[in-house]
Design a protein around this motif. Structure first.
Motif, mmCIF file in Angstrom:
data_model
loop_
_atom_site.group_PDB
_atom_site.id
_atom_site.type_symbol
_atom_site.label_atom_id
_atom_site.label_comp_id
_atom_site.label_asym_id
_atom_site.label_seq_id
_atom_site.Cartn_x
_atom_site.Cartn_y
_atom_site.Cartn_z
ATOM 1 N N PRO A 246 0.823 -1.209 0.000
ATOM 2 C CA PRO A 246 0.000 0.000 0.000
ATOM 3 C C PRO A 246 0.864 1.269 0.000
ATOM 4 C CG PRO A 246 -0.584 -1.488 1.810
ATOM 5 C CD PRO A 246 0.740 -1.919 1.278
ATOM 6 N N VAL A 247 0.462 2.214 -0.843
ATOM 7 C CA VAL A 247 1.127 3.499 -0.983
ATOM 8 C C VAL A 247 0.210 4.573 -0.401
ATOM 9 C CG1 VAL A 247 1.821 5.207 -2.717
ATOM 10 C CG2 VAL A 247 2.405 2.808 -3.044
ATOM 11 N N HIS A 248 0.799 5.576 0.270
ATOM 12 C CA HIS A 248 0.013 6.720 0.739
ATOM 13 C C HIS A 248 -0.181 7.687 -0.428
ATOM 14 C CE1 HIS A 248 0.645 6.515 5.341
ATOM 15 N NE2 HIS A 248 0.999 5.350 4.834
ATOM 16 N N HIS A 249 -1.403 7.820 -0.913
ATOM 17 C CA HIS A 249 -1.659 8.810 -1.966
ATOM 18 C C HIS A 249 -2.487 9.956 -1.383
ATOM 19 C CE1 HIS A 249 -2.192 10.637 -5.827
ATOM 20 N NE2 HIS A 249 -3.513 10.560 -5.747
ATOM 21 N N GLN A 250 -2.025 11.172 -1.633
ATOM 22 C CA GLN A 250 -2.696 12.356 -1.107
ATOM 23 C C GLN A 250 -3.281 13.196 -2.238
ATOM 24 O OE1 GLN A 250 -0.755 14.239 2.547
ATOM 25 N NE2 GLN A 250 1.012 13.791 1.268
ATOM 26 N N TYR A 251 -4.452 13.759 -1.991
ATOM 27 C CA TYR A 251 -4.918 14.831 -2.852
ATOM 28 C C TYR A 251 -5.592 15.890 -1.993
ATOM 29 C CZ TYR A 251 -9.512 12.402 -2.883
ATOM 30 O OH TYR A 251 -10.692 11.779 -2.545
ATOM 31 N N LYS A 298 5.469 7.746 0.531
ATOM 32 C CA LYS A 298 5.430 6.899 1.731
ATOM 33 C C LYS A 298 4.703 5.590 1.436
ATOM 34 C CE LYS A 298 4.401 7.132 6.663
ATOM 35 N NZ LYS A 298 3.794 7.905 7.765
ATOM 36 N N LEU A 299 5.318 4.509 1.894
ATOM 37 C CA LEU A 299 4.712 3.188 1.832
ATOM 38 C C LEU A 299 4.163 2.816 3.204
ATOM 39 C CD1 LEU A 299 7.524 1.212 -0.044
ATOM 40 C CD2 LEU A 299 5.446 2.140 -1.056
ATOM 41 N N GLN A 300 3.135 1.990 3.225
ATOM 42 C CA GLN A 300 2.651 1.453 4.493
ATOM 43 C C GLN A 300 3.282 0.075 4.693
ATOM 44 O OE1 GLN A 300 1.016 3.377 6.466
ATOM 45 N NE2 GLN A 300 0.841 1.906 8.136
ATOM 46 N N ASP A 301 4.596 0.088 4.975
ATOM 47 C CA ASP A 301 5.361 -1.165 5.046
ATOM 48 C C ASP A 301 4.819 -2.132 6.087
ATOM 49 O OD1 ASP A 301 7.089 1.362 4.694
ATOM 50 O OD2 ASP A 301 8.299 -0.170 3.692
ATOM 51 N N SER A 302 4.341 -1.593 7.192
ATOM 52 C CA SER A 302 3.923 -2.458 8.302
ATOM 53 C C SER A 302 2.788 -3.397 7.887
ATOM 54 C CB SER A 302 3.481 -1.609 9.499
ATOM 55 O OG SER A 302 2.363 -0.801 9.158
ATOM 56 N N ILE A 351 -3.467 3.198 -1.502
ATOM 57 C CA ILE A 351 -3.689 2.609 -2.825
ATOM 58 C C ILE A 351 -2.686 1.471 -2.963
ATOM 59 C CG2 ILE A 351 -3.588 2.967 -5.314
ATOM 60 C CD1 ILE A 351 -4.214 5.865 -4.887
ATOM 61 N N THR A 352 -3.138 0.330 -3.464
ATOM 62 C CA THR A 352 -2.253 -0.826 -3.564
ATOM 63 C C THR A 352 -1.462 -0.785 -4.851
ATOM 64 O OG1 THR A 352 -3.981 -2.064 -2.426
ATOM 65 C CG2 THR A 352 -2.164 -3.320 -3.324
ATOM 66 N N TYR A 353 -0.158 -0.941 -4.737
ATOM 67 C CA TYR A 353 0.725 -0.958 -5.899
ATOM 68 C C TYR A 353 1.361 -2.329 -6.064
ATOM 69 C CZ TYR A 353 1.034 3.807 -7.735
ATOM 70 O OH TYR A 353 0.776 4.991 -8.372
ATOM 71 N N TYR A 419 12.080 -6.264 -2.971
ATOM 72 C CA TYR A 419 11.970 -5.893 -4.380
ATOM 73 C C TYR A 419 10.657 -5.136 -4.620
ATOM 74 C CZ TYR A 419 11.149 -6.385 -9.390
ATOM 75 O OH TYR A 419 10.864 -6.124 -10.711
ATOM 76 N N THR A 420 9.556 -5.673 -4.083
ATOM 77 C CA THR A 420 8.238 -5.054 -4.268
ATOM 78 C C THR A 420 8.237 -3.628 -3.739
ATOM 79 O OG1 THR A 420 7.169 -7.219 -4.096
ATOM 80 C CG2 THR A 420 5.771 -5.296 -3.751
ATOM 81 N N ALA A 421 8.824 -3.437 -2.560
ATOM 82 C CA ALA A 421 8.863 -2.094 -1.961
ATOM 83 C C ALA A 421 9.692 -1.135 -2.814
ATOM 84 C CB ALA A 421 9.419 -2.169 -0.541
ATOM 85 N N ALA A 422 10.864 -1.592 -3.256
ATOM 86 C CA ALA A 422 11.735 -0.730 -4.070
ATOM 87 C C ALA A 422 11.058 -0.352 -5.375
ATOM 88 C CB ALA A 422 13.055 -1.447 -4.340
ATOM 89 N N LYS A 423 10.393 -1.324 -6.024
ATOM 90 C CA LYS A 423 9.749 -1.050 -7.307
ATOM 91 C C LYS A 423 8.493 -0.193 -7.136
ATOM 92 C CE LYS A 423 11.219 -2.336 -10.714
ATOM 93 N NZ LYS A 423 12.343 -1.800 -11.516
#
Length: 845
Positions: A246-251, A298-302, A351-353, A419-423
Motif C-alpha cells: 500500500p502506498v500513501h496517496h494524497q490529494y 510513503k509506503l505502508q510497510d507495516s 492505494i495498492t501498488y 523488491y516489491t517495496a523498491a519497485k
C-alpha cells in the motif's frame, strides 16, 4: 494556497453506511468473489449479467471500503499500453449508460482531459503515443497551446508547448459507481454479502474450494481475489505471497475559487507531467493530486509484514502537506488561481501498488481455480473493463484479447518484499516520467535471478530486465558512450548493435539466453499430451521443432521450442516473459485431461548459451569429440554431449537464423563453459552479442516473435505460421476446429514485411500504418536492418493491401514515412542458403 478546515464537499469521501444483513444464504456457489471494492463488484455484475448463476461476493466490512471510497475517480481513454486502452474504453462506455440501466446515479463528468507538454522531449512522447492511438477507436488529439488555452483558460501558457487531448475523459464518483454496479449485480442474480469476513480457504482435490467465514462455509468452483490491500492476507491463506504494497496517496480539495465559479463549462482534467500531478474541477473549486518522488513518497510497510489492521476499512492516514509542497508550488505556477485558494481538505489514503504499477489479473499458476484481480493503482478506470475481461475469460475458457502485461504469473518467487517495496517506490515516483521505447527501470535490481554469467559480464554491457533476470542488451567497446541513454531516436546503442550484428553474420558470437523458460515433461502420456496441446507434430527422439499452443478460438496462446530428448521425455523452451503464463496453461490441460505426466520447471537451475555465426561449428568442434558436421548434427536436431568436459544438451537452432547451437547446461557450469568457448574461438575472432542485435537478426530473417507478431489477438494463419500448424495431423489439438473454420472463411488481414525510408528513427511496433490518408493497420515490431541499411518492420494490413510491392506509410513521431511491402525474408537463413547452394542455386543474403 492556504489551509482552512471545512467540511469536504465530495460525495466520494463522505463515509456512507449501506445497511446489509450479514448472511450467506447458500452453501454452494459457482464463483466466490472476495472483496467489495469497485473491481470485485464489477466482476459480480458482469458474471451475473452474462448469465452465470450462483455468483457470490463476500466483503469483510462494507462495499467500497479500502481504496475505492476515497479515490479521486479519474477516468481516461489514455494508456500507453495498446490493449489496456480497450479496458479504459470499455469502462467509460459502461459508465455512460450505467445510470440508465440500474437507476442509480453515478456522478459521471466528461469534460475531457489534457496532458501538458512543457518540454520538447515531452512533445516527442506525445507524438510517439499518437502514432499508437491511430489504429484505436478512441478519440485522442495532439493540440496546440492555443487550443489548450481555449479549453483551460486558467493556465499559465508560458510553459505549455502542446497538449494531448482526450475529449471523453473526466471523473466519476467512486461510491456511486460501485453502488450502481452492485444494483446491477443484484438485478441479474448475484448475491452480495457483507459484512462477511473470509477466515480461511481450503482447496479440494477436485479443484473446488471451501471458503470459510464466521457465518459458515461455502463450496465454490472458483474463487477470485479482488480484496485490494487485503489481497496479500487472502493470498497467504493458500501460501501465496502476492507482491503488493500500500502506498500513501494524497490529494487536496480547495474551497470555491471565483474564477472557476465564473466559468460556463466544466474545466477538463489537467495532467501536468513535469509537475507530476493531476488537477480537476470539484464543484466550484479544484482538486489536486500529486505523485511524490520515490525518496519522498510513503509506503505502508507495516501492512506487508504484519497484515492490515483488523478494523481498517473507511479510514484515512494522517496527511503530510510538507511532502507534496514542491508539487503544490508547481501547480500554483501552472494554474495561478491556486495561489489565492483555500485548501479545505486533504485526503491521504492507501492505494495498492504492484512492482510495475499494473494490476494482476487472471488465473494463478500453481493453484487450481484461483483467480486474482488485484494491485490496482487506477482501480476506478480499470474496474468496468476488467470486470468484463475476467468475466469473458471465466465463461469462455480463454482471454478475450491479449493482456499478458497484467498476467499475475509475470511475478514469481524472485519477487521478494524488498523488491516489491523498491519497485513500488520507483513506480509511484515515476508516474509521470517520459515513457521511452526500450525503457529500463533500475530499482530493486538485480534480483536473485541472475545467470551464472552476470558477475562476469555486468560491467561490460548494458543489462536489460526480463522477468526478474538480467540479460545483456548490448556490449561496450572503447570509445562507446556507455550506459542507459533512452531516446525516441537512434541513441548510444545504435552503432554498437551494428557491430554485434556484423560479428554474428561474419564471424561468431556468444549470447546469454539463460532467461528462457525451460520445462521438462515426461511420463506415460507425455506424447499424447503434447500432441493435444500443440498444433505442430510431436518431434521424434533427438529432434526439435517450433510449436504453438492455440486457444479454443484458434488464437496463438504461446510459442515454444519442443525437443524429445529421450523416448517420452521432452524439453520445452519458451521466452522469459512467458514462463509461468505457459506453464499454467499446460498444467491446466494436464488436470483437465487427467494425463499421467510429470512436469518440472528447470528455468532457474539451467543456464543457456547461444553460439552463432559462420565459425560456430569450428569453435565448438575444438571442445568435443562428437561430430558436429552438417551431415552428423543436422539443423533442428538435439543431442547430449560434453563440451570441455561439461555436460550440455545441444540443440542446433538459433534465433539469429545463422549457423548456431543453443547449449543447455547446469547454471553453475555457465562460467566455465563460457570461458572455454571464448578461449576456443580466439582465432575466429569470437565476441559477445546481446538481445538488441538478436532482434535485428531475427527480423531480417522474417522470424516472428510471440507477443509481437502473434498472441491471443492473432491466429497463426494471418501471422504466417502455416508451416508450423499441421491441420491434417490425427490428433484433435486445441484450436484445430476453430482454425479450420477460419481457413474456410478466409482471412481479413495478413502479416506483411515492410522496408521503410526513415531518417534518425526506427519502428518499434504498434505504430499506425496509413494508406490513402486512412489508418489501415499497425506494425508489430521493427528495427534498423544493418544489412539493407534501412528500417524494417512487420505489420498487419487488410488482405487487399498485402501484396508484395504495395506502397504504404508508417507513422513515426508524427511523420509519415514511405513503406513498401517486400518479399520475406530480407536475408535467407543459413540452413536455406546451404540447401540452395547444394542445389546449385544462388542464395539471397
Amino acid at each position: 494556497m492556504r489551509w482552512r478546515r471545512m467540511e469536504l464537499p465530495m460525495a466520494a469521501v463522505l463515509v456512507m453506511k449501506e445497511i446489509s444483513s450479514p448472511s450467506l444464504g447458500k452453501d454452494r456457489a459457482d464463483t466466490v468473489i472476495i472483496g467489495g471494492g469497485c473491481v470485485g463488484v464489477s466482476l459480480a455484475y458482469h458474471l451475473s449479467r452474462a448469465g452465470l448463476k450462483d455468483v457470490v461476493l463476500l466483503e469483510k466490512s462494507e462495499l467500497t471500503a479500502g481504496s475505492t471510497w476515497h479515490a479521486a475517480g479519474l477516468t481516461t481513454y489514455f494508456h500507453p499500453g495498446i490493449n489496456l486502452k480497450k479496458i479504459h474504453s470499455y469502462s467509460i462506455k459502461l459508465y455512460e449508460k450505467l445510470e440508465e440501466e440500474t437507476g442509480q446515479a453515478v456522478g459521471f463528468h466528461q469534460p475531457g482531459s489534457i496532458r501538458i507538454a512543457s518540454t520538447p522531449t515531452r512533445v516527442d512522447e506525445f507524438k510517439y503515443q499518437m502514432t499508437r492511438a491511430g489504429w484505436h477507436p478512441t478519440e485522442q488529439y495532439l493540440i496546440t497551446p492555443e487550443k489548450v488555452q481555449e479549453l483551460f483558460p486558467l493556465l499559465n501558457m508560458d510553459m505549455v508547448l502542446a497538449g494531448l487531448y482526450n475529449p471523453g475523459d473526466g471523473h466519476i464518483d467512486p461510491y456511486s459507481l460501485t453502488m450502481a454496479l452492485a444494483a446491477g449485480a443484484r438485478k441479474y442474480g448475484a448475491q452480495l454479502n457483507y459484512p462477511v469476513q473470509v477466515t480461511n480457504l481450503n482447496s479440494r482435490s477436485d479443484g473446488t474450494w471451501e471458503v470459510e467465514t464466521p457465518l459458515g462455509l461455502i463450496r465454490a468452483n472458483r474463487i477470485v481475489n479482488t480484496a485490494g490491500f487485503w489481497a496479500r492476507d487472502i493470498g497467504k491463506m493458500i501460501g501465496m505471497q502476492h507482491p503488493l504494497i500500500p502506498v500513501h496517496h494524497q490529494y487536496v480539495v480547495t474551497s470555491t475559487i471565483p474564477e472557476v465559479k465564473a466559468l460556463k463549462t466544466e474545466l477538463p482534467v489537467i495532467r501536468d507531467l513535469e509537475g507530476s500531478y493531476y488537477l480537476r474541477q470539484e464543484r466550484d473549486g479544484l482538486l489536486f493530486g500529486p505523485y511524490e518522488s520515490e525518496e519522498k513518497m510513503k509506503l505502508q510497510d507495516s501492512w506487508v509484514t504484519n497484515g492490515v489492521p483488523p478494523g481498517f476499512g473507511k479510514e484515512l492516514f494522517e496527511s503530510d502537506l510538507d511532502r507534496i509542497m514542491e508539487h503544490v508550488e508547481a501547480a500554483m505556477e501552472m494554474v495561478p488561481v491556486l495561489k489565492k485558494a483555500d485548501i479545505v481538505n486533504t485526503v491521504a489514503g492507501p492505494i495498492t501498488y504492484s512492482p510495475d504499477i499494473l494490476p494482476m489479473v487472471g488465473p494463478h499458476q500453481g493453484v487450481r481455480n484461483y483467480w486474482v484481480a488485484i494491485g490496482f493503482g487506477y482501480g476506478i478506470i480499470h474496474a468496468g473493463g476488467i470486470g468484463k475481461y475476467l468475466s469473458d475469460w471465466i465463461l469462455e475458457g480463454e482471454p478475450p484479447f491479449d493482456l499478458i502485461e497484467l498476467d499475475p504469473n509475470r511475478y514469481g518467487k524472485w519477487t521478494t518484499t524488498e523488491y516489491t517495496a523498491a519497485k513500488a517506490r520507483e513506480s509511484y515516483g515515476f508516474n509521470n516520467v517520459v515513457g521511452y521505447p526500450k525503457e529500463e527501470r533500475f530499482a530493486g535490481r538485480p534480483t536473485e535471478r541472475t545467470s551464472g554469467l552476470y558477475d562476469l559480464l555486468k560491467s561490460e554491457c548494458s543489462m536489460g530486465f526480463h522477468a526478474g533476470w538480467e540479460q545483456p542488451h548490448w556490449f561496450y567497446k572503447p570509445g562507446d558512450e556507455i550506459g542507459y541513454k533512452p531516446s525516441f531516436r537512434r541513441t548510444n546503442w545504435f552503432e554498437p548493435v551494428g557491430r554485434e550484428y556484423k560479428q554474428v553474420m561474419e564471424k561468431v558470437g556468444v549470447i546469454d539466453l539463460s532467461p528462457f523458460g525451460k520445462f521438462k515433461v515426461k511420463g506415460a502420456d507425455s506424447v499424447k499430451l503434447l500432441d493435444h496441446l500443440f498444433a505442430n507434430v510431436v518431434p521424434k527422439v533427438g529432434s526439435t521443432n517450433i510449436s504453438h499452443m492455440l486457444t479454443p478460438r484458434g488464437k496463438v496462446y504461446a510459442e515454444l521450442t519442443v525437443s524429445q530428448l529421450y523416448p517420452g521425455e521432452f524439453m520445452l523452451v519458451t521466452g522469459s516473459g512467458s514462463e509461468l503464463h505457459d506453464l499454467r496453461w499446460i498444467e491446466e490441460e494436464v488436470m483437465r485431461g487427467g494425463y499421467k505426466v510429470e512436469i518440472e520447471n528447470m528455468t532457474d537451475e539451467m543456464g543457456v548459451l547461444g553460439v552463432a555465426g559462420p565459425y560456430a561449428r569450428q569453435v565448438l568442434q575444438k571442445l568435443t569429440n562428437e561430430d558436429l558436421s552438417d551431415g552428423s548434427f543436422k539443423f533442428l536436431q538435439s543431442r547430449h554431449l560434453k563440451l570441455y568436459d561439461i555436460a550440455v544438451t545441444a540443440i542446433r537452432i538459433s534465433y539469429t537464423g545463422e549457423l548456431g547451437w543453443e547449449l543447455y547446461h547446469r547454471k553453475e557450469d555457465s562460467v566455465a563453459l563460457y570461458r572455454a568457448i571464448m578461449e576456443a574461438g580466439q582465432k575466429e575472432g569470437i565476441d559477445n552479442f546481446g538481445t538488441y542485435a538478436l532482434n535485428a537478426l531475427r527480423l531480417e530473417k522474417g522470424f516472428r516473435a510471440w507477443g509481437a507478431e502473434m498472441n491471443c489477438d492473432t491466429n497463426p494463419l494471418e501471422a504466417g505460421l502455416d508451416y508450423f500448424v499441421k491441420l491434417n495431423k490425427p490428433a484433435d489439438f486445441t484450436g484445430k476446429q476453430a482454425l479450420k473454420q477460419i481457413k474456410e472463411k478466409g482471412l481479413k488481414r495478413q502479416l506483411v514485411y515492410l522496408t521503410l525510408e526513415t531518417d534518425n528513427v526506427d519502428p518499434e511496433g504498434n505504430e499506425s500504418v496509413w494508406h490513402n490518408g486512412k489508418v489501415i493497420g499497425n506494425t508489430t515490431s521493427g528495427s534498423f536492418s544493418y544489412s539493407a541499411q534501412q528500417s524494417l518492420a512487420f505489420a498487419y494490413v487488410p488482405i487487399e493491401l498485402s501484396k508484395v510491392g504495395q506502397k504504404l506509410e508508417v507513422e513515426l513521431l508524427g511523420k509519415k514515412y514511405p513503406a513498401t511491402i517486400i518479399q520475406e525474408p530480407l536475408v535467407m537463413t543459413e540452413p536455406t542458403r546451404m540447401r540452395l547452394q547444394r542445389k546449385g542455386e544462388s542464395p539471397r543474403m
